[in-house]
Motif scaffolding. Structure first.
Motif, PDB file in Angstrom:
ATOM      1  N   GLY A  19      -8.587   1.415  -4.072  1.00  0.00           N
ATOM      2  CA  GLY A  19      -9.729   1.049  -3.241  1.00  0.00           C
ATOM      3  C   GLY A  19      -9.521  -0.267  -2.526  1.00  0.00           C
ATOM      4  N   ASN A  20      -8.354  -0.874  -2.728  1.00  0.00           N
ATOM      5  CA  ASN A  20      -8.034  -2.154  -2.101  1.00  0.00           C
ATOM      6  C   ASN A  20      -6.654  -2.031  -1.452  1.00  0.00           C
ATOM      7  N   PRO A  21      -6.573  -2.178  -0.114  1.00  0.00           N
ATOM      8  CA  PRO A  21      -5.277  -2.030   0.538  1.00  0.00           C
ATOM      9  C   PRO A  21      -4.262  -3.098   0.141  1.00  0.00           C
ATOM     10  N   ASN A  22      -4.723  -4.192  -0.446  1.00  0.00           N
ATOM     11  CA  ASN A  22      -3.831  -5.284  -0.834  1.00  0.00           C
ATOM     12  C   ASN A  22      -3.369  -5.200  -2.283  1.00  0.00           C
ATOM     13  N   TYR A  23      -3.877  -4.246  -3.045  1.00  0.00           N
ATOM     14  CA  TYR A  23      -3.491  -4.127  -4.455  1.00  0.00           C
ATOM     15  C   TYR A  23      -2.010  -3.797  -4.537  1.00  0.00           C
ATOM     16  N   PRO A  24      -1.213  -4.687  -5.127  1.00  0.00           N
ATOM     17  CA  PRO A  24       0.241  -4.455  -5.126  1.00  0.00           C
ATOM     18  C   PRO A  24       0.680  -3.462  -6.194  1.00  0.00           C
ATOM     19  N   HIS A  25       1.521  -2.553  -5.801  1.00  0.00           N
ATOM     20  CA  HIS A  25       2.218  -1.709  -6.759  1.00  0.00           C
ATOM     21  C   HIS A  25       3.513  -1.230  -6.117  1.00  0.00           C
ATOM     22  N   GLU A  26       4.463  -0.904  -6.925  1.00  0.00           N
ATOM     23  CA  GLU A  26       5.770  -0.487  -6.428  1.00  0.00           C
ATOM     24  C   GLU A  26       5.644   0.868  -5.761  1.00  0.00           C
ATOM     25  N   PHE A  27       6.071   0.945  -4.504  1.00  0.00           N
ATOM     26  CA  PHE A  27       5.912   2.184  -3.746  1.00  0.00           C
ATOM     27  C   PHE A  27       7.217   2.621  -3.105  1.00  0.00           C
ATOM     28  N   SER A  28       7.949   1.673  -2.585  1.00  0.00           N
ATOM     29  CA  SER A  28       9.179   2.037  -1.896  1.00  0.00           C
ATOM     30  C   SER A  28      10.186   0.906  -2.020  1.00  0.00           C
ATOM     31  N   ARG A  29      11.400   1.249  -2.286  1.00  0.00           N
ATOM     32  CA  ARG A  29      12.463   0.243  -2.355  1.00  0.00           C
ATOM     33  C   ARG A  29      12.898  -0.187  -0.963  1.00  0.00           C
ATOM     34  N   LYS A  30      12.471   0.552   0.061  1.00  0.00           N
ATOM     35  CA  LYS A  30      12.892   0.254   1.428  1.00  0.00           C
ATOM     36  C   LYS A  30      12.035  -0.816   2.094  1.00  0.00           C
ATOM     37  N   ALA A  31      10.961  -1.248   1.466  1.00  0.00           N
ATOM     38  CA  ALA A  31      10.086  -2.253   2.055  1.00  0.00           C
ATOM     39  C   ALA A  31       9.986  -3.463   1.132  1.00  0.00           C
ATOM     40  N   PRO A  32      11.033  -4.304   1.042  1.00  0.00           N
ATOM     41  CA  PRO A  32      11.014  -5.432   0.113  1.00  0.00           C
ATOM     42  C   PRO A  32       9.969  -6.491   0.481  1.00  0.00           C
ATOM     43  N   GLU A  33       9.760  -6.728   1.768  1.00  0.00           N
ATOM     44  CA  GLU A  33       8.745  -7.700   2.178  1.00  0.00           C
ATOM     45  C   GLU A  33       7.498  -6.939   2.577  1.00  0.00           C
ATOM     46  N   PHE A  34       6.381  -7.606   2.463  1.00  0.00           N
ATOM     47  CA  PHE A  34       5.134  -6.936   2.808  1.00  0.00           C
ATOM     48  C   PHE A  34       4.410  -7.748   3.864  1.00  0.00           C
ATOM     49  N   ALA A  35       3.524  -7.121   4.573  1.00  0.00           N
ATOM     50  CA  ALA A  35       2.798  -7.759   5.677  1.00  0.00           C
ATOM     51  C   ALA A  35       1.722  -8.700   5.147  1.00  0.00           C
ATOM     52  N   ALA A  36       1.113  -9.426   6.063  1.00  0.00           N
ATOM     53  CA  ALA A  36      -0.029 -10.268   5.706  1.00  0.00           C
ATOM     54  C   ALA A  36      -1.107  -9.382   5.091  1.00  0.00           C
ATOM     55  N   PRO A  37      -1.840  -9.874   4.108  1.00  0.00           N
ATOM     56  CA  PRO A  37      -2.847  -9.046   3.447  1.00  0.00           C
ATOM     57  C   PRO A  37      -3.866  -8.480   4.435  1.00  0.00           C
ATOM     58  N   TRP A  38      -4.342  -7.291   4.118  1.00  0.00           N
ATOM     59  CA  TRP A  38      -5.372  -6.655   4.934  1.00  0.00           C
ATOM     60  C   TRP A  38      -6.617  -7.525   4.823  1.00  0.00           C
ATOM     61  N   PRO A  39      -7.238  -7.902   5.949  1.00  0.00           N
ATOM     62  CA  PRO A  39      -8.385  -8.824   5.881  1.00  0.00           C
ATOM     63  C   PRO A  39      -9.643  -8.133   5.353  1.00  0.00           C
ATOM     64  N   ASP A  40     -10.477  -8.908   4.685  1.00  0.00           N
ATOM     65  CA  ASP A  40     -11.770  -8.403   4.222  1.00  0.00           C
ATOM     66  C   ASP A  40     -12.715  -8.303   5.414  1.00  0.00           C
ATOM     67  N   PHE A  41     -13.500  -7.246   5.450  1.00  0.00           N
ATOM     68  CA  PHE A  41     -14.550  -7.131   6.457  1.00  0.00           C
ATOM     69  C   PHE A  41     -15.827  -7.623   5.819  1.00  0.00           C
ATOM     70  N   ILE A  42     -16.407  -8.659   6.403  1.00  0.00           N
ATOM     71  CA  ILE A  42     -17.647  -9.231   5.891  1.00  0.00           C
ATOM     72  C   ILE A  42     -18.697  -9.038   6.980  1.00  0.00           C
ATOM     73  N   PRO A  43     -19.757  -8.268   6.705  1.00  0.00           N
ATOM     74  CA  PRO A  43     -20.741  -7.966   7.746  1.00  0.00           C
ATOM     75  C   PRO A  43     -21.649  -9.148   8.070  1.00  0.00           C
ATOM     76  N   ARG A  44     -21.088 -10.138   8.720  1.00  0.00           N
ATOM     77  CA  ARG A  44     -21.847 -11.306   9.195  1.00  0.00           C
ATOM     78  C   ARG A  44     -21.045 -11.946  10.312  1.00  0.00           C
ATOM     79  N   ALA A  45     -21.635 -12.913  10.964  1.00  0.00           N
ATOM     80  CA  ALA A  45     -20.954 -13.589  12.066  1.00  0.00           C
ATOM     81  C   ALA A  45     -19.642 -14.185  11.580  1.00  0.00           C
ATOM     82  N   GLY A  46     -18.581 -13.959  12.323  1.00  0.00           N
ATOM     83  CA  GLY A  46     -17.277 -14.492  11.971  1.00  0.00           C
ATOM     84  C   GLY A  46     -16.533 -13.683  10.923  1.00  0.00           C
ATOM     85  N   GLY A  47     -17.096 -12.570  10.461  1.00  0.00           N
ATOM     86  CA  GLY A  47     -16.456 -11.787   9.421  1.00  0.00           C
ATOM     87  C   GLY A  47     -15.868 -10.485   9.902  1.00  0.00           C
TER      88      GLY A  47
END
Length: 115
Positions: free
Chosen positions: A24-52
């Protein structure tokens, strides 16, 4: 037939979706592929307010951005606010008319008759 950048992007997006499906969290780390050693910047949280209003741009670097189409959607924000204000004004007028009827200031014989 795909470039290394395209393959890397594909693996990173699969990682985000795989994480999201499992936890339920796109940033929850688990081993998935040996072909992707580095990972992207974490998926940002959507906060339903100004600036979120953060989102992930699905491009090679997967940058986090903010305010997608906010200029295009500003019409709706303003329109909804004006509709709410108009509805509130109408409700106040109806309440005022009802209280005048109750106080006997309006002729009850004319109040409900069609014009």
């Amino acid at each position: 037939q795909f470039t290394l950048e395209e393959k890397s992007l594909s693996l990173k997006i699969m990682q985000f979706f795989s994480n999201f499906i499992r936890s339920g969290n796109p940033n929850y780390p688990h081993e998935f592929s040996r072909k992707a050693p580095e990972f992207a910047a974490p998926w940002p949280d959507f906060i339903p307010r100004a600036g979120g209003e953060n989102y992930k741009e699905l491009s090679v670097l997967l940058p986090n951005r903010q305010g997608l189409k906010s200029a295009d959607c500003s019409f709706w924000s303003k329109y909804i606010q004006s509709l709410k204000a108009a509805a509130a004004d109408k409700a106040k007028q109806e309440l005022s008319a009802e209280s005048e009827e109750e106080d006997g200031l309006v002729n009850p014989g004319l109040a409900g008759e069609p014009g």
